[in-house]
Scaffold this active site. Sequence first.
Site, PDB file in Angstrom:
ATOM      1  N   SER A 115       0.794  -1.220   0.000  1.00  0.00           N
ATOM      2  CA  SER A 115       0.000   0.000   0.000  1.00  0.00           C
ATOM      3  C   SER A 115       0.837   1.288   0.000  1.00  0.00           C
ATOM      4  O   SER A 115       1.634   1.487  -0.892  1.00  0.00           O
ATOM      5  CB  SER A 115      -0.957  -0.041   1.178  1.00  0.00           C
ATOM      6  OG  SER A 115      -1.871   1.011   1.092  1.00  0.00           O
ATOM      7  N   HIS A 116       0.697   2.066   1.066  1.00  0.00           N
ATOM      8  CA  HIS A 116       1.363   3.375   1.131  1.00  0.00           C
ATOM      9  C   HIS A 116       2.779   3.276   1.692  1.00  0.00           C
ATOM     10  O   HIS A 116       3.471   4.282   1.791  1.00  0.00           O
ATOM     11  CB  HIS A 116       0.531   4.288   2.025  1.00  0.00           C
ATOM     12  CG  HIS A 116       0.267   3.651   3.360  1.00  0.00           C
ATOM     13  ND1 HIS A 116      -0.588   2.579   3.497  1.00  0.00           N
ATOM     14  CD2 HIS A 116       0.785   3.893   4.566  1.00  0.00           C
ATOM     15  CE1 HIS A 116      -0.594   2.202   4.757  1.00  0.00           C
ATOM     16  NE2 HIS A 116       0.225   2.986   5.429  1.00  0.00           N
ATOM     17  N   ASP A 280      -2.634   6.356  -3.181  1.00  0.00           N
ATOM     18  CA  ASP A 280      -1.450   5.707  -2.607  1.00  0.00           C
ATOM     19  C   ASP A 280      -0.885   4.641  -3.552  1.00  0.00           C
ATOM     20  O   ASP A 280      -1.315   4.510  -4.698  1.00  0.00           O
ATOM     21  CB  ASP A 280      -1.780   5.110  -1.238  1.00  0.00           C
ATOM     22  CG  ASP A 280      -2.745   3.948  -1.333  1.00  0.00           C
ATOM     23  OD1 ASP A 280      -3.506   3.890  -2.305  1.00  0.00           O
ATOM     24  OD2 ASP A 280      -2.731   3.084  -0.428  1.00  0.00           O
ATOM     25  N   ASP A 282      -1.192   1.434  -3.937  1.00  0.00           N
ATOM     26  CA  ASP A 282      -2.063   0.450  -4.581  1.00  0.00           C
ATOM     27  C   ASP A 282      -3.409   1.038  -5.013  1.00  0.00           C
ATOM     28  O   ASP A 282      -4.308   0.292  -5.426  1.00  0.00           O
ATOM     29  CB  ASP A 282      -2.267  -0.765  -3.672  1.00  0.00           C
ATOM     30  CG  ASP A 282      -2.952  -0.411  -2.364  1.00  0.00           C
ATOM     31  OD1 ASP A 282      -2.778   0.725  -1.869  1.00  0.00           O
ATOM     32  OD2 ASP A 282      -3.668  -1.263  -1.817  1.00  0.00           O
ATOM     33  N   ASP A 284      -5.949   2.563  -3.399  1.00  0.00           N
ATOM     34  CA  ASP A 284      -7.209   2.530  -2.654  1.00  0.00           C
ATOM     35  C   ASP A 284      -7.424   3.762  -1.779  1.00  0.00           C
ATOM     36  O   ASP A 284      -8.528   4.006  -1.308  1.00  0.00           O
ATOM     37  CB  ASP A 284      -7.374   1.224  -1.854  1.00  0.00           C
ATOM     38  CG  ASP A 284      -6.222   0.941  -0.921  1.00  0.00           C
ATOM     39  OD1 ASP A 284      -5.266   1.746  -0.882  1.00  0.00           O
ATOM     40  OD2 ASP A 284      -6.260  -0.103  -0.239  1.00  0.00           O
ATOM     41  N   ARG A 285      -6.366   4.564  -1.553  1.00  0.00           N
ATOM     42  CA  ARG A 285      -6.543   5.770  -0.722  1.00  0.00           C
ATOM     43  C   ARG A 285      -6.704   7.008  -1.595  1.00  0.00           C
ATOM     44  O   ARG A 285      -6.322   7.003  -2.761  1.00  0.00           O
ATOM     45  CB  ARG A 285      -5.316   5.973   0.165  1.00  0.00           C
ATOM     46  CG  ARG A 285      -5.115   4.859   1.142  1.00  0.00           C
ATOM     47  CD  ARG A 285      -3.975   5.179   2.087  1.00  0.00           C
ATOM     48  NE  ARG A 285      -3.881   4.116   3.082  1.00  0.00           N
ATOM     49  CZ  ARG A 285      -3.371   4.262   4.283  1.00  0.00           C
ATOM     50  NH1 ARG A 285      -2.871   5.423   4.647  1.00  0.00           N
ATOM     51  NH2 ARG A 285      -3.351   3.248   5.126  1.00  0.00           N
ATOM     52  N   LYS A 379     -11.664  -0.003  -0.623  1.00  0.00           N
ATOM     53  CA  LYS A 379     -11.736   1.439  -0.751  1.00  0.00           C
ATOM     54  C   LYS A 379     -11.147   1.802  -2.117  1.00  0.00           C
ATOM     55  O   LYS A 379     -10.394   1.034  -2.696  1.00  0.00           O
ATOM     56  CB  LYS A 379     -11.017   2.141   0.386  1.00  0.00           C
ATOM     57  CG  LYS A 379      -9.571   1.743   0.632  1.00  0.00           C
ATOM     58  CD  LYS A 379      -9.097   2.354   1.949  1.00  0.00           C
ATOM     59  CE  LYS A 379      -7.614   2.130   2.199  1.00  0.00           C
ATOM     60  NZ  LYS A 379      -7.326   0.906   2.933  1.00  0.00           N
TER      61      LYS A 379
HETATM   62  C1  VG1 Z   1      -3.965   1.528   8.280  1.00  0.00           C
HETATM   63  C2  VG1 Z   1      -5.177   2.428   8.421  1.00  0.00           C
HETATM   64  C3  VG1 Z   1      -6.452   1.646   8.122  1.00  0.00           C
HETATM   65  C4  VG1 Z   1      -6.353   1.025   6.726  1.00  0.00           C
HETATM   66  C5  VG1 Z   1      -5.087   0.183   6.632  1.00  0.00           C
HETATM   67  C6  VG1 Z   1      -4.866  -0.361   5.235  1.00  0.00           C
HETATM   68  O1  VG1 Z   1      -4.041   0.476   9.223  1.00  0.00           O
HETATM   69  O2  VG1 Z   1      -5.240   2.957   9.722  1.00  0.00           O
HETATM   70  O3  VG1 Z   1      -7.548   2.491   8.231  1.00  0.00           O
HETATM   71  O4  VG1 Z   1      -7.455   0.211   6.464  1.00  0.00           O
HETATM   72  O5  VG1 Z   1      -3.952   0.970   6.967  1.00  0.00           O
HETATM   73  O6  VG1 Z   1      -4.757   0.676   4.307  1.00  0.00           O
HETATM   74  P1  VG1 Z   1      -3.248   0.497  10.614  1.00  0.00           P
HETATM   75  O7  VG1 Z   1      -3.523  -0.821  11.247  1.00  0.00           O
HETATM   76  O8  VG1 Z   1      -1.805   0.735  10.268  1.00  0.00           O
HETATM   77  O9  VG1 Z   1      -3.778   1.661  11.383  1.00  0.00           O
HETATM   78  V1  VG1 Z   1      -4.052   0.433   2.821  1.00  0.00           V
HETATM   79  O10 VG1 Z   1      -4.214   1.725   1.869  1.00  0.00           O
HETATM   80  O11 VG1 Z   1      -3.055  -0.349   3.194  1.00  0.00           O
HETATM   81  O12 VG1 Z   1      -4.197  -1.028   2.364  1.00  0.00           O
HETATM   82 CO    CO Z   2      -3.535   1.299   0.035  1.00  0.00          CO
END
Ligand code: VG1
Ligand code: CO
Length: 546
Positions: A115-116, A280, A282, A284-285, A379
């Site tokens: 992801s990010h 981000d 991937d 989704d953000r 998302k």
């Molecule tokens: C974080 C965010 C959460 C989100 C997750 C995955 O998790 O707080 O809201 O769903 O990332 O986002 P955490 O456990 O680090 O707070 V993404 O864009 O990874 O897949």
């Molecule tokens: Co993501």
Amino acid sequence: MLIDTVKTTPFTDQRPGTSGLRKKVKVFQEPHYLENYIAGIFLTLGEKAVKGETLVLGGDGRYFNREAIQIIIKMALAYGFGRIMVAKDGILSTPATSCVIRKHKALGGIILSASHNPGGKDGDFGIKYNISNGGPAPEKITESIFAASKTITEYKIAHLPDFPLDEIETFVLESGQEVAVFDGISDYVELMEDLFDFNLLKQAIKAGLKLKYDALHAVTSPYAKRIFEIELGAPEGSVINADPLPDFGGGHPDPNLTYAKELVGIMNGKDAPDLGAASDGDGDRNMILGKNFFVSPSDSLAVITANYGVAKAYKDGLFGIARSMPTSLAVDKVAEKLGLNVYETPTGWKFFGNLMDADKVTICGEESFGTGSNHVREKDGIWAILFWLNILASTKKSVAEIVKDHWAKFGRNYYSRHDYEAVDTSVANTMMENLRKQLADLKGQIFGDYQVAFADDFSYTDPIDGSVSEHQGIRVIFTDGSRIVYRISGTGTVGATIRIYLEKYEPDINKQDLEVQSALQSLAQIALELSQISKLSGKEKPDIIV
Ligand code: VG1
Ligand code: CO
């Protein structure tokens, strides 16, 4: 097809977090590390169940994406999948994966992304399994993958050369099994066209509505180019940093004020366009910016909900709303006016899946720059940006006007998250334990202007399948509705990240123009006092304030 059975020894650290398994690339490159986990997924599904089924496969293009894809194709063939749909060049955003799984009735999909989190050979890598509804596997499945990965002694892999992924082509093996390299962009673009009136958006852009989209060298690059510049006619250059790179150009592919610096500079400059947006790694953000104006993700969720009728696919009404527990209550105010239910779930998109499948909710959101709807089960960054474009086109107001009008009508929820990164895991656990011990005594206590109404350790019972998820964050709620929430992140790869979420509701329009951190200062002070985080972690200040 020759199948090799490879002897292996289990790893004990493959417990998936908030969003799949995330580790350093170097960890994934250790012999058998990736293979063990993939075998864990296939064994959990069961060889009988996967036989002849379709598996969707792709990733965000980060370092190790292509190597991992080749291994997974060969393992999926060995475990008996009938058809492996691999995105061309291995590039498939998370929301597009969800879309493709649903459209092509796949048994599931594997998303390779952290992801990010930063990429590159010293960066992070990740694997997430999504089920047939297109959404992240629920805890029951992820726990069983983890259990399988702890006992595994051998795995199977087809003895085949690598498959070329740079052309759209279907390879049919002697066994009748297929590896189909497909276009990862088109299905998603079609879905967006079903949801939004592209003609309306096109006309608004033609009439002068300007947008700047920062792809941050990540997976949305080709999607954004195609949708914003080709389909909607935004001038070339409206999408920046639009070449996907394995290390994201050395940056964090995280759409926030800290990491999307170039975009923030443009939006604060004198020729700022009407809408600034980013996604981000991937896809989704999303982050939404106006001219010199930041829309907090919780507010974005509330504004989208309040304006649902402007978008083609939603104008007949919404089932309900869901938000993660730490997400601000701004959307609750809107839902109340619209007469809609709000479901409060633990952090992580997987908790929304059952609610969407049961038609309980249409729109969902998280404070962490995540917004989406039941069009997929993830998302969706570009979806949220198209929604905002639609709101701008339909209302003809600026981003700032839209948000300020919203606050005037519903009140403002000042909101911020303070992150303490790379804290020693045992220190983080001690802090949470200490907080837990105080919970029972907190009720009624007064801190300056604030009195505690209620404090607990959030536990969630899924209204559809009855499954219970405990210890999902400690929340302290005050009599005026203000809140402090503490959680340990489930996506970090170094030590523990402690997240402190602060929220204060301000109904009075004359008091809605404060700077966010000053509006939340007393709450931040209380949060420090209760947790003793500075003393315990040795950090005077948070590392990141969102
Ligand atoms: C974080 C965010 C959460 C989100 C997750 C995955 O998790 O707080 O809201 O769903 O990332 O986002 P955490 O456990 O680090 O707070 V993404 O864009 O990874 O897949
Ligand atoms: Co993501």
